[in-house]
Design an enzyme around this catalytic site. Structure first.
Site, PDB file in Angstrom:
ATOM      1  N   HIS A   1       0.879  -1.241   0.073  1.00 46.70           N
ATOM      2  CA  HIS A   1       0.000  -0.017  -0.151  1.00 46.70           C
ATOM      3  C   HIS A   1       0.838   1.363  -0.027  1.00 46.70           C
ATOM      4  CE1 HIS A   1      -3.076   3.001   1.312  1.00 46.70           C
ATOM      5  NE2 HIS A   1      -3.954   2.157   1.076  1.00 46.70           N
TER       6      HIS A   1
ATOM      7  N   ASP B   1      -7.874  -3.992  -1.055  1.00 49.80           N
ATOM      8  CA  ASP B   1      -8.406  -4.229  -2.304  1.00 49.80           C
ATOM      9  C   ASP B   1      -8.228  -5.615  -2.829  1.00 49.80           C
ATOM     10  OD1 ASP B   1      -8.725  -1.349  -2.805  1.00 49.80           O
ATOM     11  OD2 ASP B   1      -6.440  -1.206  -2.817  1.00 49.80           O
TER      12      ASP B   1
END
Length: 429
Positions: free
Chosen positions: A306, A364
């Protein structure tokens, strides 16, 4: 060039620059007067080292894997509350009392219907239009239907617009989905909670009864909570920038939806699922793992690591558990795509390379798997993200409007084009 004790020194000239402390997190250097006093700007592509505003809403510590909404850890909000409670918290700064919760839920529920003329607005799109394209247009079009809540100088109108947006976004999203698959629109039902109502609008049809699975409804509610706000990300910054010009709230949120559409932002879960489809089978995973480790190969594993979190994404821990609950509830065991996902998850959590690089599965990765299992096509993933993030955008927009220090956004640049030159007539070129 040095910065020390709130002073900036260059070419023997010293300029005082206040150092400001937040309630938690790193201090910031106030450079507002830098150009005035030195004739210089700062250069910060992506604004990754620049605080663009002061905010009391969300705090992230990427190194420690911490996400707080108004001081409350995301884990506690997702496990113990529901999405509308989180909405109240983001908007008003405090968790609601029982009476406030009943009132807030009621006001959202009573605003879920959209103007009937918007039905015809949808019919202007091609039948194969991407749902996000429809969302960008329909959210912006709300300003044409709700004139009584576009005066941003009126606190009452700001709140009405906020409630309308939170309430109507799922309805618009479900309409975009139904339109894309050629099914009739389904009206919202006031006896259902927020997530169950959305599932009903997406998956029920007029010719038969439908009852939302409570496990799936709770999972979707958690997905909404986990995506509700994430500090000054690209779409939130877009909403604030649009709002700084005095644009109406519907236009600002439409700008946020447009920004969210990018694959590097809201489209990341869709990209993760497409990667799983590209891999195709568990047998091919070693090939793609090797490619991911090869610095000369442009292939990158989507859904791992991330931009902000250099530790495990706190939302991913919750989403991981939720994903497995959904898969168990639906009895999905023989889906090749999910087999690939589960094996990739196992490798990422045990392979020294992934651990060293901190390439943990992120939210995600898990949300894409979960939404697919629930029956949503990949084209709807970012739409659901927009439904969840609307409250964060609204809270940030509202905070900006009410901040007496807010100014119209006007980033500067480092110009590297041609210097001043004289116009040459066509005949002499």
């Amino acid at each position: 060039m040095t910065v020390q004790n709130g002073t900036f020194t260059i070419d023997s000239k010293t300029v005082d620059m206040p150092v400001k402390e937040g309630s938690i997190g790193p201090a910031v250097v106030d450079i507002a007067a830098l150009y005035k006093n030195t004739g210089m700007f700062t250069y910060d592509p992506g604004f990754t080292s620049t605080a663009s505003c002061e905010s009391k809403i969300t705090y992230i510590d990427g190194d420690k894997g911490v996400l707080l909404h108004r001081g409350y850890p995301i884990e506690q909000l997702a496990e113990n509350g529901d999405f509308l409670e989180t909405c109240h918290l983001l908007l008003h700064g405090e968790l609601p009392t029982p009476a406030e919760k009943v009132d807030f839920d009621h006001r959202v529920t009573r605003h879920t219907m959209v103007h009937e003329q918007m039905m015809r607005f949808f019919q202007g799109f091609r039948r194969d239009a991407h749902p996000m394209a429809i969302m960008v247009a329909s959210v912006g079009a709300m300003a044409a239907f709700y004139h009584d809540s576009t005066d941003i100088s009126d606190p009452h109108q700001r709140m009405v617009a906020s409630m309308r947006m939170i309430a109507k976004m799922p309805t618009l999203a479900a309409m975009a989905y139904k339109y894309s698959i050629g099914q009739p629109f389904v009206y919202p039902k006031n006896d259902l909670d927020y997530a169950a109502n959305f599932l009903n609008m997406c998956f029920s049809v007029p010719c038969e009864d439908y009852k939302a699975n409570p496990v799936l409804a709770r999972a979707l509610d958690k997905i909404f909570i986990l995506h509700a706000d994430h500090e000054q990300n690209a779409s939130t910054s877009t909403v604030r920038l649009a709002g700084s010009s005095g644009a109406n709230p519907f236009a600002c949120i439409a700008a946020g939806v447009a920004c969210l559409w990018g694959p590097a932002h809201g489209g990341a879960n869709e990209a993760a699922l497409k990667m799983l489809e590209e891999i195709g089978s568990v047998e091919r995973i070693p090939e793609y793992i090797a490619r991911a480790k090869d610095k000369n190969d442009p292939f990158r594993l989507m859904g791992f690591g991330h931009r902000v979190y250099k530790n495990y994404d706190p939302r991913a821990r919750i989403m991981q558990k939720t994903t497995h609950e959904v898969l168990q509830e639906l009895g999905i065991k023989d889906d090749p795509l999910l087999d690939v996902a589960m094996e990739l998850e196992r490798i990422a959590l045990s392979d020294p390379y992934f651990i060293e690089k901190k390439l943990y599965p992120n939210i995600d990765f898990y949300s894409g798997i979960t939404l697919k299992a629930m029956g949503f096509p990949t084209s709807m993933f970012t739409v659901l993200f927009a439904v969840a993030r609307t409250v964060g955008w609204i809270a940030q927009w509202k905070e900006m409007i009410e901040d007496p220090a807010q100014k119209i956004g006007r980033p500067r640049q480092l110009y590297t084009g041609a210097p001043q030159r004289d116009y040459v007539p066509m005949i002499k070129r």
